[in-house]
Scaffold this active site. Structure first.
Site, PDB file in Angstrom:
ATOM      1  N   ASP A  12      -2.175   1.198   2.657  1.00  0.00           N
ATOM      2  CA  ASP A  12      -1.046   1.769   3.404  1.00  0.00           C
ATOM      3  C   ASP A  12       0.308   1.327   2.848  1.00  0.00           C
ATOM      4  O   ASP A  12       1.278   1.159   3.578  1.00  0.00           O
ATOM      5  CB  ASP A  12      -1.133   1.410   4.897  1.00  0.00           C
ATOM      6  CG  ASP A  12      -2.445   1.875   5.492  1.00  0.00           C
ATOM      7  OD1 ASP A  12      -2.899   2.976   5.124  1.00  0.00           O
ATOM      8  OD2 ASP A  12      -3.018   1.143   6.318  1.00  0.00           O
ATOM      9  N   LYS A  15       1.072   4.830  -1.089  1.00  0.00           N
ATOM     10  CA  LYS A  15       0.573   5.388  -2.356  1.00  0.00           C
ATOM     11  C   LYS A  15       0.707   6.914  -2.373  1.00  0.00           C
ATOM     12  O   LYS A  15       1.167   7.484  -3.355  1.00  0.00           O
ATOM     13  CB  LYS A  15      -0.907   5.008  -2.565  1.00  0.00           C
ATOM     14  CG  LYS A  15      -1.126   3.525  -2.787  1.00  0.00           C
ATOM     15  CD  LYS A  15      -2.597   3.192  -2.877  1.00  0.00           C
ATOM     16  CE  LYS A  15      -3.333   3.408  -1.578  1.00  0.00           C
ATOM     17  NZ  LYS A  15      -2.934   2.526  -0.471  1.00  0.00           N
ATOM     18  N   GLY A  16       0.297   7.544  -1.261  1.00  0.00           N
ATOM     19  CA  GLY A  16       0.354   9.001  -1.176  1.00  0.00           C
ATOM     20  C   GLY A  16       1.765   9.490  -1.422  1.00  0.00           C
ATOM     21  O   GLY A  16       2.008  10.430  -2.190  1.00  0.00           O
ATOM     22  N   HIS A  40      -3.447   9.084   3.540  1.00  0.00           N
ATOM     23  CA  HIS A  40      -2.222   9.094   2.736  1.00  0.00           C
ATOM     24  C   HIS A  40      -1.247  10.088   3.362  1.00  0.00           C
ATOM     25  O   HIS A  40      -1.535  11.274   3.453  1.00  0.00           O
ATOM     26  CB  HIS A  40      -2.529   9.472   1.282  1.00  0.00           C
ATOM     27  CG  HIS A  40      -3.407   8.477   0.588  1.00  0.00           C
ATOM     28  ND1 HIS A  40      -3.889   8.661  -0.679  1.00  0.00           N
ATOM     29  CD2 HIS A  40      -3.873   7.271   0.981  1.00  0.00           C
ATOM     30  CE1 HIS A  40      -4.624   7.613  -1.028  1.00  0.00           C
ATOM     31  NE2 HIS A  40      -4.635   6.764  -0.031  1.00  0.00           N
ATOM     32  N   ARG A 303      -4.987   3.403  14.608  1.00  0.00           N
ATOM     33  CA  ARG A 303      -5.031   1.997  15.063  1.00  0.00           C
ATOM     34  C   ARG A 303      -3.709   1.297  14.743  1.00  0.00           C
ATOM     35  O   ARG A 303      -3.153   1.496  13.658  1.00  0.00           O
ATOM     36  CB  ARG A 303      -6.148   1.247  14.321  1.00  0.00           C
ATOM     37  CG  ARG A 303      -7.528   1.717  14.668  1.00  0.00           C
ATOM     38  CD  ARG A 303      -8.590   0.857  14.004  1.00  0.00           C
ATOM     39  NE  ARG A 303      -8.684   1.099  12.562  1.00  0.00           N
ATOM     40  CZ  ARG A 303      -9.600   0.537  11.774  1.00  0.00           C
ATOM     41  NH1 ARG A 303     -10.476  -0.314  12.272  1.00  0.00           N
ATOM     42  NH2 ARG A 303      -9.644   0.803  10.491  1.00  0.00           N
ATOM     43  N   GLY A 414      12.648   5.421   2.459  1.00  0.00           N
ATOM     44  CA  GLY A 414      12.348   6.420   3.479  1.00  0.00           C
ATOM     45  C   GLY A 414      11.061   7.132   3.119  1.00  0.00           C
ATOM     46  O   GLY A 414      10.597   7.058   1.971  1.00  0.00           O
TER      47      GLY A 414
HETATM   48  P1  GDP Z   1      -1.025   5.052   1.751  1.00  0.00           P
HETATM   49  O1  GDP Z   1      -2.350   4.958   2.457  1.00  0.00           O
HETATM   50  O2  GDP Z   1      -0.796   3.952   0.772  1.00  0.00           O
HETATM   51  O3  GDP Z   1      -0.783   6.402   1.136  1.00  0.00           O
HETATM   52  O4  GDP Z   1       0.102   4.856   2.870  1.00  0.00           O
HETATM   53  P2  GDP Z   1       0.146   5.526   4.336  1.00  0.00           P
HETATM   54  O5  GDP Z   1       0.567   6.928   4.192  1.00  0.00           O
HETATM   55  O6  GDP Z   1      -1.094   5.228   5.079  1.00  0.00           O
HETATM   56  O7  GDP Z   1       1.263   4.639   5.024  1.00  0.00           O
HETATM   57  C1  GDP Z   1       2.584   4.629   4.603  1.00  0.00           C
HETATM   58  C2  GDP Z   1       3.474   5.155   5.734  1.00  0.00           C
HETATM   59  O8  GDP Z   1       4.810   4.820   5.481  1.00  0.00           O
HETATM   60  C3  GDP Z   1       3.441   6.639   5.882  1.00  0.00           C
HETATM   61  O9  GDP Z   1       3.609   6.982   7.236  1.00  0.00           O
HETATM   62  C4  GDP Z   1       4.648   7.119   5.055  1.00  0.00           C
HETATM   63  O10 GDP Z   1       5.184   8.346   5.501  1.00  0.00           O
HETATM   64  C5  GDP Z   1       5.609   5.996   5.304  1.00  0.00           C
HETATM   65  N1  GDP Z   1       6.494   5.661   4.197  1.00  0.00           N
HETATM   66  C6  GDP Z   1       6.225   5.651   2.871  1.00  0.00           C
HETATM   67  N2  GDP Z   1       7.278   5.160   2.183  1.00  0.00           N
HETATM   68  C7  GDP Z   1       8.223   4.837   3.093  1.00  0.00           C
HETATM   69  C8  GDP Z   1       9.524   4.251   3.008  1.00  0.00           C
HETATM   70  O11 GDP Z   1      10.024   3.898   1.948  1.00  0.00           O
HETATM   71  N3  GDP Z   1      10.169   4.048   4.199  1.00  0.00           N
HETATM   72  C9  GDP Z   1       9.645   4.393   5.395  1.00  0.00           C
HETATM   73  N4  GDP Z   1      10.362   4.156   6.490  1.00  0.00           N
HETATM   74  N5  GDP Z   1       8.427   4.948   5.512  1.00  0.00           N
HETATM   75  C10 GDP Z   1       7.729   5.146   4.374  1.00  0.00           C
HETATM   76 MG    MG Z   2      -3.099   4.849   4.357  1.00  0.00          MG
END
Ligand code: GDP
Ligand code: MG
Length: 423
Positions: A12, A15-16, A40, A303, A414
């Site tokens: 989390d 990455k996505g 993601h 969760r 963001g």
């Molecule tokens: P992943 O599993 O690594 O792809 O990450 P997730 O999507 O599960 O969790 C990252 C969360 O943080 C998501 O809700 C994204 O929209 C959000 N996000 C990603 N980069 C940023 C950032 O730079 N700032 C903020 N505030 N949110 C972010």
């Molecule tokens: Mg994730």
């Protein structure tokens, strides 16, 4: 050009979001491990999407997406996920989605076994997402898996399925006392979803090898982070596959190629979803404030995520395990309201400090050594250049870079595609 995008922490990290951003320069995006336990989140001009199985490049029209042999694929979940995206106007065709014939199928009985085992473990549970991932990988290595390429010959598949189901029932019905699995129901399930997926299934190994030799740019997308890798993570609280970048050429089907670049996605603070040791964990109000600021609730499961300060010990280890050449530091904007920001600079046990990540089973003996840095107390979500950032934010980034010995190349401020700064 072969690039891996992987997580430095517990998953989390965003990455996505980084794959969605950086894939503009790539021809192909390939998921190489994991299943629909991934979540993601991608936010761009086309909307907000949560991807579980599909590579995050699916949102770009000119990118070909590949699901590699290292994945375990729940065919029903995949068909439904494709449907959700198609309904949102995303085009998915055999030209822009290719599924490895060698990927293992995650079956309904894997989900069932996952749930039965978590229920049996009760308060000792692993925090599984209950999507059948561990039983799927377990069966793969027991050589009891069905693979996507078998969907083309339902008669042969049904024969193997009958043998496998007989064996599965020894556990599901015999040991756990669950409902016996029906061969016919499973064959129907595979026929129904197989018919829809068949046009997408091919020898992606051959495809990727040819494209790589033509000089096409390929990006590998990991699920979870270094600390959830089956070998190098906080075992047994890990996922059931290798999430590290070095596995990417294997999980994609091109072990004859080498990575040119490994980009590690690292969060500006720590989060951990599910069970397991988490040395820097915050509790109470401190945790609630950070969790709320970061919106730290699991994308796949909803969760609440456990949260804490940036952990330089775990991150440095994660950077090493990912062989990360460059780092994208994400979610820096989340820390903007804090007067002071803590960073874990070492672990301590019996009065002795270490910056080497310990053997996971010993982690609970360690306490974090925290250093406090000054906060910037300013909204930075609109910053697009290094010069736009307040001095304290630049100091925070420089401190993390120094303590982890990493090269921070991107800072994201963001969730939206454009909310980032190149360093
Ligand atoms: P992943 O599993 O690594 O792809 O990450 P997730 O999507 O599960 O969790 C990252 C969360 O943080 C998501 O809700 C994204 O929209 C959000 N996000 C990603 N980069 C940023 C950032 O730079 N700032 C903020 N505030 N949110 C972010
Ligand atoms: Mg994730």
């Amino acid at each position: 050009m072969l690039t891996a995008i992987s997580g430095i922490n517990w998953g989390d990290e965003g990455k996505g979001r980084m794959v969605d951003l950086l894939s503009s320069d790539y021809d192909i995006v390939c998921r190489y491990q994991g299943g629909n336990n991934a979540g993601h989140t991608v936010i761009n001009e086309r909307g907000k999407f949560i991807l579980n199985l599909l590579p995050s490049g699916i949102l770009r029209e000119d990118v070909v997406n590949v699901m590699g042999n290292g994945m375990v694929i729940d065919v029903k979940h995949l068909v439904e996920e494709m449907g959700r995206l198609t309904d949102a106007g995303i085009k998915i065709t055999p030209e822009n989605l290719k599924i490895s014939d060698k990927a293992a199928i995650c079956m309904p009985y894997h989900v069932e076994r996952d749930c039965l085992e978590e229920a049996r473990l009760s308060d000792k549970k692993f925090g599984s997402t209950r999507r059948g991932i561990a039983p799927s990988y377990g069966d793969k290595y027991m050589k009891k898996s069905l693979r996507m390429g078998e969907l083309f010959d339902m008669d042969a598949l049904k024969e193997r399925l009958a043998d496998i189901v007989e064996w599965e029932n020894l556990t599901v019905a015999g040991v756990y006392g669950g409902e016996p699995i029906s061969v016919n129901a499973m064959a129907e399930h595979l026929k129904k979803y197989g018919e829809i997926l068949k046009p997408f299934i091919c020898d992606v190994s051959l495809y990727l090898d040819r494209e790589a030799k033509k000089g096409k740019k390929i990006m590998f997308e990991a699920q979870l982070g270094a600390l959830r890798d089956i070998d190098f993570g906080i075992y047994p609280y890990t996922s059931s596959s290798n999430s590290i970048a070095a596995y990417a050429p294997i999980g994609a089907g091109i072990p004859n190629h080498k990575l040119d670049l490994s980009i590690g996605i690292m969060k500006a603070y720590s989060t951990c979803v599910g069970e397991g040791p988490f040395t820097v964990e915050y509790f109470g109000e401190k945790a609630e404030t950070l969790r709320k600021a970061g919106g730290e609730y699991g994308a796949a499961t909803g969760r609440p995520r456990r949260v804490g300060p940036f952990d330089a010990v775990a991150s440095k280890y994660g950077i090493r395990m990912q062989g990360a050449d460059e780092i994208a530091l994400t979610k820096l904007d989340v820390l903007s309201d804090m007067d002071e920001i803590e960073v874990c600079v070492a672990y301590e046990k019996d009065g002795k400090q270490t910056t080497d990540f310990p053997f996971p089973q010993h982690l609970n003996d360690y306490k974090p050594v925290l250093k406090t840095l000054k906060g910037w107390k300013k909204d930075i979500s609109g910053c697009r250049k290094k010069e736009d950032l307040p001095k304290e934010a630049l100091d925070y980034i420089a401190f993390i870079e120094k303590i982890t010995e990493a090269k921070i190349k991107y800072v994201s401020v963001g969730a939206e595609r454009e909310a980032y700064i190149v360093f």
